[in-house]
Motif scaffolding. Structure first.
Motif, PDB file in Angstrom:
ATOM      1  N   VAL A  22      30.068  70.351  58.309  1.00 48.86           N
ATOM      2  CA  VAL A  22      30.213  68.653  58.240  1.00 48.86           C
ATOM      3  C   VAL A  22      30.276  68.196  56.392  1.00 48.86           C
ATOM      4  N   PHE A  23      30.366  67.308  56.213  1.00 43.25           N
ATOM      5  CA  PHE A  23      30.244  66.603  54.932  1.00 43.25           C
ATOM      6  C   PHE A  23      29.658  65.105  55.822  1.00 43.25           C
ATOM      7  N   SER A  24      28.224  65.029  55.492  1.00 39.54           N
ATOM      8  CA  SER A  24      27.664  63.390  55.703  1.00 39.54           C
ATOM      9  C   SER A  24      27.779  62.933  54.755  1.00 39.54           C
ATOM     10  N   ASP A  25      28.116  60.949  53.904  1.00 46.82           N
ATOM     11  CA  ASP A  25      27.436  60.987  53.098  1.00 46.82           C
ATOM     12  C   ASP A  25      26.303  59.692  53.608  1.00 46.82           C
ATOM     13  N   ASP A  26      25.923  59.599  54.591  1.00 48.15           N
ATOM     14  CA  ASP A  26      24.978  59.226  55.310  1.00 48.15           C
ATOM     15  C   ASP A  26      23.603  60.006  55.985  1.00 48.15           C
ATOM     16  N   GLY A  27      23.615  60.575  54.834  1.00 46.98           N
ATOM     17  CA  GLY A  27      21.926  61.916  54.877  1.00 46.98           C
ATOM     18  C   GLY A  27      22.406  62.989  56.046  1.00 46.98           C
ATOM     19  N   ILE A  28      20.976  63.402  56.157  1.00 48.65           N
ATOM     20  CA  ILE A  28      20.761  64.809  57.163  1.00 48.65           C
ATOM     21  C   ILE A  28      21.344  63.962  59.099  1.00 48.65           C
ATOM     22  N   SER A  29      21.169  62.979  59.270  1.00 48.52           N
ATOM     23  CA  SER A  29      21.302  62.091  60.389  1.00 48.52           C
ATOM     24  C   SER A  29      22.589  62.111  60.874  1.00 48.52           C
ATOM     25  N   GLY A  30      23.389  61.604  59.602  1.00 52.64           N
ATOM     26  CA  GLY A  30      25.330  62.302  59.747  1.00 52.64           C
ATOM     27  C   GLY A  30      25.351  63.303  59.898  1.00 52.64           C
ATOM     28  N   MET A  54      53.779  78.844  41.126  1.00 54.38           N
ATOM     29  CA  MET A  54      53.487  77.454  42.195  1.00 54.38           C
ATOM     30  C   MET A  54      52.504  76.648  42.856  1.00 54.38           C
ATOM     31  N   ILE A  55      51.975  76.107  43.051  1.00 52.00           N
ATOM     32  CA  ILE A  55      50.853  75.306  43.639  1.00 52.00           C
ATOM     33  C   ILE A  55      51.577  74.707  44.885  1.00 52.00           C
ATOM     34  N   ARG A  56      50.794  75.165  45.834  1.00 53.98           N
ATOM     35  CA  ARG A  56      50.656  75.055  47.029  1.00 53.98           C
ATOM     36  C   ARG A  56      49.555  73.935  47.836  1.00 53.98           C
ATOM     37  N   THR A  57      49.234  73.201  48.084  1.00 54.05           N
ATOM     38  CA  THR A  57      47.743  72.076  48.376  1.00 54.05           C
ATOM     39  C   THR A  57      48.304  72.384  49.860  1.00 54.05           C
ATOM     40  N   TRP A  58      47.255  71.961  50.357  1.00 51.20           N
ATOM     41  CA  TRP A  58      47.021  71.072  52.342  1.00 51.20           C
ATOM     42  C   TRP A  58      45.641  70.552  52.165  1.00 51.20           C
ATOM     43  N   ARG A  59      45.582  69.812  53.170  1.00 52.08           N
ATOM     44  CA  ARG A  59      44.099  68.561  53.064  1.00 52.08           C
ATOM     45  C   ARG A  59      44.424  67.847  54.219  1.00 52.08           C
ATOM     46  N   LEU A  60      42.833  68.131  55.000  1.00 47.50           N
ATOM     47  CA  LEU A  60      42.496  67.908  56.109  1.00 47.50           C
ATOM     48  C   LEU A  60      41.689  66.929  56.175  1.00 47.50           C
ATOM     49  N   ASP A  61      41.530  66.065  56.514  1.00 46.89           N
ATOM     50  CA  ASP A  61      41.271  64.185  56.880  1.00 46.89           C
ATOM     51  C   ASP A  61      40.449  63.751  58.412  1.00 46.89           C
ATOM     52  N   ASP A  62      39.098  63.609  57.960  1.00 48.36           N
ATOM     53  CA  ASP A  62      38.733  62.896  59.074  1.00 48.36           C
ATOM     54  C   ASP A  62      38.023  61.418  58.811  1.00 48.36           C
ATOM     55  N   SER A  63      37.220  60.451  59.161  1.00 49.21           N
ATOM     56  CA  SER A  63      36.960  59.444  59.215  1.00 49.21           C
ATOM     57  C   SER A  63      36.225  59.648  57.215  1.00 49.21           C
ATOM     58  N   ARG A  64      35.546  60.757  57.464  1.00 49.23           N
ATOM     59  CA  ARG A  64      34.769  60.954  56.687  1.00 49.23           C
ATOM     60  C   ARG A  64      34.467  61.792  55.835  1.00 49.23           C
ATOM     61  N   GLN A  65      35.186  62.833  55.889  1.00 48.77           N
ATOM     62  CA  GLN A  65      35.410  63.617  54.974  1.00 48.77           C
ATOM     63  C   GLN A  65      37.210  64.228  54.767  1.00 48.77           C
ATOM     64  N   THR A  66      37.057  65.086  53.631  1.00 45.94           N
ATOM     65  CA  THR A  66      38.181  65.246  53.113  1.00 45.94           C
ATOM     66  C   THR A  66      37.740  67.192  52.780  1.00 45.94           C
ATOM     67  N   LEU A  67      38.496  67.773  53.312  1.00 46.06           N
ATOM     68  CA  LEU A  67      38.818  68.803  52.545  1.00 46.06           C
ATOM     69  C   LEU A  67      40.576  69.647  52.644  1.00 46.06           C
ATOM     70  N   VAL A  68      40.626  70.465  51.094  1.00 43.29           N
ATOM     71  CA  VAL A  68      41.635  70.528  50.249  1.00 43.29           C
ATOM     72  C   VAL A  68      41.390  71.912  49.791  1.00 43.29           C
ATOM     73  N   ILE A  77      39.783  73.563  47.174  1.00 45.00           N
ATOM     74  CA  ILE A  77      39.614  72.960  45.347  1.00 45.00           C
ATOM     75  C   ILE A  77      38.796  71.418  45.835  1.00 45.00           C
ATOM     76  N   TYR A  78      38.289  70.960  47.171  1.00 45.51           N
ATOM     77  CA  TYR A  78      38.015  70.043  47.225  1.00 45.51           C
ATOM     78  C   TYR A  78      37.205  69.671  49.092  1.00 45.51           C
ATOM     79  N   TRP A  79      36.647  69.382  48.821  1.00 44.89           N
ATOM     80  CA  TRP A  79      35.420  69.165  50.592  1.00 44.89           C
ATOM     81  C   TRP A  79      34.407  68.182  50.088  1.00 44.89           C
ATOM     82  N   GLY A  80      34.456  66.582  50.365  1.00 45.32           N
ATOM     83  CA  GLY A  80      33.576  65.609  50.317  1.00 45.32           C
ATOM     84  C   GLY A  80      33.670  64.424  51.015  1.00 45.32           C
ATOM     85  N   ALA A  81      33.321  63.915  49.675  1.00 35.81           N
ATOM     86  CA  ALA A  81      33.553  62.668  51.120  1.00 35.81           C
ATOM     87  C   ALA A  81      35.467  62.036  51.080  1.00 35.81           C
ATOM     88  N   ARG A  82      35.658  61.276  51.916  1.00 40.34           N
ATOM     89  CA  ARG A  82      37.064  60.626  51.850  1.00 40.34           C
ATOM     90  C   ARG A  82      38.036  60.747  51.188  1.00 40.34           C
TER      91      ARG A  82
END
Ligand code: DGJ
Length: 694
Positions: A263-271, A1-15, A27-32
């Motif tokens: 933090v994952f940022s898709d707008d560079g280190i300043s993000g 059986m597989i169980r999964t959970w996700r957490l999101d903000d406006s820019r990133q998703t963690l699964v 299993i995933y951490w990056g852009a939303r």
């Protein structure tokens, strides 16, 4: 059986996911990801292939990689029974609790002796994820290593960036190419230290300050950390952070990591920087008066050192107030017998030779000038030549024959009686004098690192804060030796560096801004000739560098010429007029095409205004400055831009670049894609450009 959970903000998703009750893995951490992504499908989708020379199934890169499952890299946990026999736990899923932005997963090992709990929280405002691990044991155990929940690192990345430093040279960035094996940073000094700031950035290929993907980490602990960036033989990459190994020196039934902020940022280190700055300023620091403007400081250390006398201190305070200071901090040297750094540390009694009548005559004078009053302490330390250590030599941490640091020993903060004594001494001074600020110093490393010492320091600060909630604290350790989100959940400012050399400060504070907002970052105008580098600097450059952060002065104001005093008063007035929005702004590092121009853009929370600080650290390779591209503006909006310090243009600038002649109106598109042309300047010039959205 597989169980999964996700957490999101406006820019990133963690699964996170688990199969057949295994320990969860990210299993995933990056852009939303899209809201309708089938996250159960990600579990098989993220699995890598198997070929010759591998096990028949790849051990999972879980949130706590298990040695017992033949994990081909560093495990997330190394633990022994109290008698020293190793334990090799295998964890099984027990429970998951998820509510708005928070996920708590628990696992029990197959012997039933250990319970491992991982907690993840996501903050939609700051866009930071906080992860924390806790281990409970059915009987006392000995812990060598416990990683905060382990995260995978991206594959399309060529390097890792971490931070080192030294006294007067904090926050140096090191770039190390990824290769098979481990990049390990371990801080065994027992304090956060100048040497190994607990931070890491993994830039995607081609990422810059303002563009591209970046994954960033900070471990919020003041006792020394260990970090691993490891590439496994199969190519997968893992990041581990925890307390420095072996620093839990006692057998215990519960162990926890500090919070790991990621933090994952898709707008560079300043993000990443803007996320950490917001998280620290808005979630972690607990301000006594959140709405009050940050006061301009005056600190007397480099003016008088240990040579305190009341008429001079009053004169200095009067001059500092006239320049614009609003808080006067009396540094080291005020307590009995403290005439140099070799003696008296630990004896927290006011020196009646230097301060007859106590501190109140000076405090009354300072308050009469409209300034509040702060006082220096170094609570965790004592010199062998002190009444304290003569009476209680057993209170010192470490062996009697240890090598001293700055002539001093560390008190054993794990002892309740030591903490009670320090509390009583400090509380008495705070109760008897009108003090609303402590500069809390920590000038040596520990003889042996021990997590209990850090917990003891935290407990003392927490008790003082509870009893004196109006008192703010500045964390100092020979400058920036104790800067991290753990101490900053108790303090309100950091003394970033003992270097008041504006040129060095420019670089130090530029790099520190990846983690620290302006509101907590102390920056002082130092003496004309720097006491730590010997460099002479113009007052305008010194003043503007200090005005980039929480501004203060530290020179002897009696050395200022009238012209210098006038220049400093002008910059200070500018800072006061702008501090409220700047202390809430995002500090965004710009991509400067000239290596010698260190530039940042402070963008107001609502995006309606900004200020660019472009500091010229040396001469340029080519003869004229290249355009400086701005960031995070609205493409279609028009901005009125103006050079604040046009008066600083040198006579060797003979042309008529737009900013030299007056204000201009330009689009966000133009400012971000072409950029600003700055006037030609001498090295050690700061250009300050204000922008307002029309
Ligand atoms: C080290 C600090 O970094 C300085 O600013 C000053 O407070 C001295 N200690 C005082 O001893």
């Amino acid at each position: 059986m597989i169980r999964t959970w996700r957490l999101d903000d406006s820019r990133q998703t963690l699964v996170l996911g688990t199969r057949r009750g295994s320990l969860a893995e990210v299993i995933y951490w990056g852009a939303r990801l899209p809201d309708d992504e089938d996250i159960d499908a990600l579990y098989p989708a993220h699995a890598i292939d198997v070929t010759g020379g591998m096990l028949d199934r790849n051990p999972s890169l879980s949130i706590c990689p298990e040695a017992a499952r033949t994990f081909p890299g560093q495990p997330g946990l190394v633990i022994h029974h109290a008698d020293g026999a190793p334990m090799l736990p295998k964890f099984r899923f027990r429970t998951a609790e998820q509510d708005e932005g928070r996920l708590v997963l628990t696992f029990r090992d197959t012997t039933g002796m250990l319970t491992y709990t991982a907690t993840f929280s996501i903050d939609g405002h700051a866009r930071v994820i906080e992860a924390h691990a806790r281990l409970e044991c059915a009987e006392p155990m000995r812990l060598h290593w416990l990683a905060a929940p382990v995260l995978p690192a991206p594959q399309l990345s060529d390097e890792v960036i971490d931070f080192s430093g030294r006294w007067c040279g904090e926050f140096r960035m090191n770039r190390t190419p990824w290769s098979p094996g481990i990049r390990c940073r371990e801080n065994r000094t027992g304090r956060t230290g100048h040497e190994h700031f607990p931070g890491l950035i993994i830039p995607g290929r081609g990422t810059t300050n303002t563009q591209g993907d970046a994954w960033a980490f900070h471990y919020g602990w003041s006792g020394g950390h260990k970090m691993l960036a490891e590439e496994l033989p199969d190519g997968r990459r893992q990041i581990q952070f925890g307390h420095a190994a072996g620093t839990e020196t006692q057998v215990q039934t519960t162990f926890e990591t500090a919070p790991l902020y990621v933090v994952f940022s898709d707008d560079g280190i300043s993000g990443c920087a803007a996320a950490f700055q917001r998280c620290l300023r808005d979630r972690i620091v607990t301000w006594p008066k959140p709405e009050a403007p940050r006061p301009v400081h005056y600190n007397c250390w480099e003016a008088v050192y240990f040579d305190h006398n009341l008429p001079d201190l009053k004169d200095i305070a009067t001059r500092a107030a006239a320049l614009g200071a609003e808080r006067f901090v009396l540094d080291d040297g005020w307590f009995r017998g403290r005439d140099d750094d070799a003696s008296a540390l630990g004896d927290w009694v006011i020196d009646s030779r230097k301060h007859p009548g106590g501190l109140m005559p000076l405090i009354t004078h300072v308050r009469g000038l409209g300034m509040s009053f702060g006082l220096w302490f170094e609570p965790e330390m004592a010199t062998p030549d002190s009444d304290l250590l003569r009476a209680r030599p057993d209170w010192a941490l470490g062996d009697a024959d240890q090598t001293l640091g700055r002539g001093q020993m560390t008190l054993d903060m794990a002892r309740e009686d030591v903490r009670a004594h320090l509390y009583d001494r400090i509380a008495a001074i705070l109760s008897e004098n009108a003090i609303d600020y402590i500069k809390w110093d920590h000038n040596r490393v520990l003889p042996v690192p021990d997590a209990a010492q850090t917990r003891g320091s935290y407990a003392l600060i927490d008790r003082l804060r509870a009893a004196f909630p109006h008192v703010e604290i500045e964390s100092c350790a020979s400058g920036g030796g104790r800067i991290d989100f753990g101490i900053l959940s108790r303090a309100h400012r950091v003394w970033l560096s003992d270097s008041n050399d504006a040129l060095e400060r420019l670089r130090i504070q530029h790099n520190a801004a990846i983690f620290l907002p302006g509101a907590v970052t102390g920056s002082h105008v130092g003496p004309r000739k720097s006491h730590t580098s010997g460099r002479m600097s113009d007052i305008r450059f010194r003043a503007w560098v200090a005005a980039q952060r929480h501004m203060g002065f530290e020179m002897d104001p009696r050395e200022l010429t009238d012209e210098e005093a006038q220049a400093l008063t002008g910059v200070t007035a500018w800072w006061k007029a702008n501090r409220n929005w700047m202390c809430r702004a995002d500090i965004l590092r710009l991509d400067s095409p000239d290596a010698n121009i260190i530039a940042e853009q402070q963008l107001a929370e609502d995006g309606g205004r900004f200020v660019v600080f472009a500091g010229q650290a040396g001469t340029l390779r080519q003869i004229a400055p290249r355009p400086l591209r701005l960031t995070r503006l609205c493409l279609g909006a028009m901005y009125r831009i103006d050079l604040v310090n046009r008066g600083d243009v040198s006579r060797l600038s003979r042309g008529r670049p737009l900013l030299k002649t007056g204000a201009a109106t330009l689009s966000g598109q133009y400012l971000m894609n072409h950029g600003l042309i700055l006037p030609w300047a001498f090295p050690e010039t700061m250009w300050v450009v204000e922008g307002t959205r029309l």
